[in-house]
Design a protein around this motif. Structure first.
Motif, PDB file in Angstrom:
ATOM      1  N   ARG A  56       0.686  -1.381   0.109  1.00  0.00           N
ATOM      2  CA  ARG A  56       0.067  -0.047  -0.038  1.00  0.00           C
ATOM      3  C   ARG A  56       1.058   1.304  -0.029  1.00  0.00           C
ATOM      4  O   ARG A  56       0.492   2.487  -0.271  1.00  0.00           O
ATOM      5  CB  ARG A  56      -1.277   0.018   1.119  1.00  0.00           C
ATOM      6  N   ILE A  57       2.287   1.198   0.266  1.00  0.00           N
ATOM      7  CA  ILE A  57       2.963   2.199   0.219  1.00  0.00           C
ATOM      8  C   ILE A  57       3.941   2.047  -0.773  1.00  0.00           C
ATOM      9  O   ILE A  57       4.512   1.276  -0.993  1.00  0.00           O
ATOM     10  CB  ILE A  57       3.833   2.506   1.353  1.00  0.00           C
ATOM     11  N   VAL A  58       4.010   3.194  -1.929  1.00  0.00           N
ATOM     12  CA  VAL A  58       4.978   3.029  -3.132  1.00  0.00           C
ATOM     13  C   VAL A  58       6.296   3.514  -2.506  1.00  0.00           C
ATOM     14  O   VAL A  58       6.473   4.543  -2.250  1.00  0.00           O
ATOM     15  CB  VAL A  58       4.333   3.969  -4.264  1.00  0.00           C
ATOM     16  N   ALA A  59       7.228   2.647  -2.995  1.00  0.00           N
ATOM     17  CA  ALA A  59       8.564   2.876  -2.589  1.00  0.00           C
ATOM     18  C   ALA A  59       9.204   3.549  -3.862  1.00  0.00           C
ATOM     19  O   ALA A  59       9.948   3.273  -4.516  1.00  0.00           O
ATOM     20  CB  ALA A  59       9.291   1.665  -2.195  1.00  0.00           C
ATOM     21  N   SER A  60       8.680   4.809  -3.828  1.00  0.00           N
ATOM     22  CA  SER A  60       9.285   5.480  -5.124  1.00  0.00           C
ATOM     23  C   SER A  60      10.623   6.091  -4.902  1.00  0.00           C
ATOM     24  O   SER A  60      10.941   6.257  -3.840  1.00  0.00           O
ATOM     25  CB  SER A  60       8.395   6.861  -5.421  1.00  0.00           C
ATOM     26  N   PRO A  61      11.400   6.377  -6.044  1.00  0.00           N
ATOM     27  CA  PRO A  61      12.677   7.178  -5.984  1.00  0.00           C
ATOM     28  C   PRO A  61      12.543   8.391  -5.007  1.00  0.00           C
ATOM     29  O   PRO A  61      13.558   8.765  -4.204  1.00  0.00           O
ATOM     30  CB  PRO A  61      12.939   7.549  -7.175  1.00  0.00           C
TER      31      PRO A  61
END
Length: 121
Positions: free
Chosen positions: A10-15
């Motif tokens: 549910r949490i996007v590990a974006s740059p």
């Protein structure tokens, strides 16, 4: 200091999130960074779509040279607030651990451990 980011689905590990985590940790841990080999970051959305006041969780686990790992957890309404709070907690916990592991004793000499003085002749 290596930083490893883990998140749930549910949490996007974006740059951008990784950059935020790195910046917060490097700023907060700059005074103890030489003692840390790796920091594992675990981000979770605790309640999922239901939400809640302290819905976001950040768990930080630091691997310290010559000592046991140190872990702290923070919960907050946003992931950014949870990261910032956990970074501060981790800094304090590492300073405490380093003090207990003998760092403080090495800096302060004790009279009891001094070599005996030579008598004057």
């Amino acid at each position: 200091m290596q930083i490893q980011l883990n998140s749930d689905n549910r949490i996007v590990a974006s740059p951008a999130l990784l950059a935020r985590v790195q910046a917060d940790l490097e700023q907060e841990l700059k005074h103890v960074a030489s003692a840390i080999t790796r920091v594992e970051v675990h981000l979770n959305d605790v309640n999922g779509p239901r939400g809640g006041e302290d819905d976001k969780r950040c768990l930080l686990e630091a691997r310290i040279k010559g000592s046991q790992p140190v872990a702290v957890e923070s919960r907050a309404p946003t992931i950014e607030q949870a990261i910032t709070a956990a970074a501060g907690q981790l800094h304090r916990a590492i300073k405490t651990t380093l003090g207990k592991s003998g760092g403080a004793e090495k800096r302060h000499a004790s009279i009891r451990h001094s070599p005996p003085e030579e008598p004057e002749t």
